[in-house]
Design a protein around this motif. Structure first.
Motif, mmCIF file in Angstrom:
data_model
loop_
_atom_site.group_PDB
_atom_site.id
_atom_site.type_symbol
_atom_site.label_atom_id
_atom_site.label_comp_id
_atom_site.label_asym_id
_atom_site.label_seq_id
_atom_site.Cartn_x
_atom_site.Cartn_y
_atom_site.Cartn_z
ATOM 1 N N ILE A 173 0.846 -1.184 0.000
ATOM 2 C CA ILE A 173 0.000 0.000 0.000
ATOM 3 C C ILE A 173 0.889 1.244 0.000
ATOM 4 C CG2 ILE A 173 -1.719 1.306 1.311
ATOM 5 C CD1 ILE A 173 -2.751 -1.321 2.409
ATOM 6 N N GLY A 174 0.551 2.208 -0.842
ATOM 7 C CA GLY A 174 1.363 3.419 -0.930
ATOM 8 C C GLY A 174 2.534 3.288 -1.878
ATOM 9 N N LEU A 175 2.503 2.253 -2.737
ATOM 10 C CA LEU A 175 3.603 2.008 -3.670
ATOM 11 C C LEU A 175 3.850 3.211 -4.575
ATOM 12 C CD1 LEU A 175 5.636 0.073 -5.071
ATOM 13 C CD2 LEU A 175 3.736 -0.671 -6.528
ATOM 14 N N GLN A 176 2.776 3.806 -5.101
ATOM 15 C CA GLN A 176 2.939 4.925 -6.021
ATOM 16 C C GLN A 176 3.614 6.112 -5.349
ATOM 17 O OE1 GLN A 176 -0.686 5.949 -8.038
ATOM 18 N NE2 GLN A 176 -0.923 3.946 -8.987
ATOM 19 N N ARG A 177 3.282 6.356 -4.099
ATOM 20 C CA ARG A 177 3.883 7.497 -3.395
ATOM 21 C C ARG A 177 5.374 7.260 -3.141
ATOM 22 N NH1 ARG A 177 0.180 11.121 -1.976
ATOM 23 N NH2 ARG A 177 -2.002 10.480 -1.816
ATOM 24 N N VAL A 178 5.735 6.025 -2.835
ATOM 25 C CA VAL A 178 7.149 5.704 -2.615
ATOM 26 C C VAL A 178 7.933 5.877 -3.911
ATOM 27 C CG1 VAL A 178 8.782 3.890 -1.969
ATOM 28 C CG2 VAL A 178 6.613 4.117 -0.734
ATOM 29 N N ILE A 179 7.366 5.383 -5.012
ATOM 30 C CA ILE A 179 8.023 5.527 -6.311
ATOM 31 C C ILE A 179 8.132 7.002 -6.685
ATOM 32 C CG2 ILE A 179 7.760 5.098 -8.788
ATOM 33 C CD1 ILE A 179 6.603 2.381 -8.113
ATOM 34 N N SER A 180 7.086 7.771 -6.408
ATOM 35 C CA SER A 180 7.097 9.200 -6.719
ATOM 36 C C SER A 180 8.195 9.923 -5.946
ATOM 37 C CB SER A 180 5.736 9.825 -6.390
ATOM 38 O OG SER A 180 4.730 9.287 -7.211
ATOM 39 N N PHE A 181 8.375 9.545 -4.688
ATOM 40 C CA PHE A 181 9.414 10.160 -3.863
ATOM 41 C C PHE A 181 10.794 9.901 -4.457
ATOM 42 C CE2 PHE A 181 12.477 9.951 -0.344
ATOM 43 C CZ PHE A 181 12.326 11.225 0.182
ATOM 44 N N LYS A 182 11.034 8.681 -4.910
ATOM 45 C CA LYS A 182 12.321 8.331 -5.513
ATOM 46 C C LYS A 182 12.476 8.980 -6.886
ATOM 47 C CE LYS A 182 12.969 3.845 -3.209
ATOM 48 N NZ LYS A 182 14.345 4.106 -2.723
ATOM 49 N N LEU A 183 11.349 9.050 -7.635
ATOM 50 C CA LEU A 183 11.397 9.619 -8.982
ATOM 51 C C LEU A 183 11.738 11.102 -8.940
ATOM 52 C CD1 LEU A 183 10.910 9.101 -12.016
ATOM 53 C CD2 LEU A 183 8.519 9.721 -11.635
ATOM 54 N N GLU A 184 11.294 11.785 -7.910
ATOM 55 C CA GLU A 184 11.556 13.221 -7.788
ATOM 56 C C GLU A 184 13.048 13.524 -7.749
ATOM 57 O OE1 GLU A 184 9.730 16.993 -5.280
ATOM 58 O OE2 GLU A 184 9.679 14.978 -4.409
#
Length: 203
Positions: A173-184
């Motif tokens: 849960i929250g996978l997209q937010r974790v990826i977004s944090f790294k992508l930034e």
């Protein structure tokens, strides 16, 4: 729930699908037709460039010296093809939504109370032809398909990003937010686009 409630629910469902549920006479194929190839092409003209921009350019054959780079490029190539296939299916669903909408769905007002012949309520009183029920049903069918497939594209895009940038992220849960944090950290402009999408869709 009383018997009258049950019959009211059945009456509404019959209006939605254009059939007689109690006697199991539901014919959603009567008057149904799909666009011709020429009609289908014209349905996509306005958004043709937009759909093309969503697609990935497929990776050609590359001769990588590093085994892991070669394996990752093969995996990315497969993901790009699958992503583009999903985009195509979503585009088809969108075109069919537009097609059935344009065929005519006189659903305003969607109910009338009191109804005719002593009925308390008539649903979709302006549906005077069988084809109105058919168009209404298939419009919502493909609208639901379009929404689900489009959201599937977004979810799959995050998976592509995870593989492309080799993010060590577990499915949770929250996978997209974790990826977004790294992508930034590596692609801030791309993350800004995804962030704007999340804000508009409350993700």
């Amino acid at each position: 729930m009383c018997v009258d409630d049950v019959h009211s629910g059945i009456a509404l469902l019959e209006s939605l699908v254009g059939g007689d549920i109690m006697s199991e006479r539901i014919n959603l194929l009567q008057g149904l037709r799909y666009p011709t190839p020429e009609e289908f092409r014209k349905l996509g003209v306005a958004l043709a460039d937009s759909w093309e921009q969503i697609r990935f350019e497929e990776i050609g054959d590359r001769h990588e010296e590093d085994f892991f780079d070669m394996f990752r490029n093969i995996e990315l190539g497969n993901l790009y093809r699958e992503f583009n296939g999903r985009v195509f299916n979503t585009e088809v669903a969108y075109k069919l939504v537009v097609f059935f909408y344009n065929r005519g769905i006189p659903d305003e007002p969607w109910f009338q109370s009191p109804g005719k012949d002593g009925r308390s309520t008539d649903y979709f009183p302006r549906f005077t032809e069988d084809v109105h029920f058919v168009n209404h049903f298939w419009f919502y069918h493909y609208a639901d398909s379009f929404y689900s497939q489009f959201q599937g594209i977004v979810d799959f895009l995050y998976h592509v990003i995870k593989v492309k940038y080799d993010f060590d992220v577990k499915k949770n849960i929250g996978l997209q937010r974790v990826i977004s944090f790294k992508l930034e950290e590596v692609e801030p402009e791309l993350e800004k686009v995804l962030q704007d999408y999340r804000k508009k869709n409350s993700l």
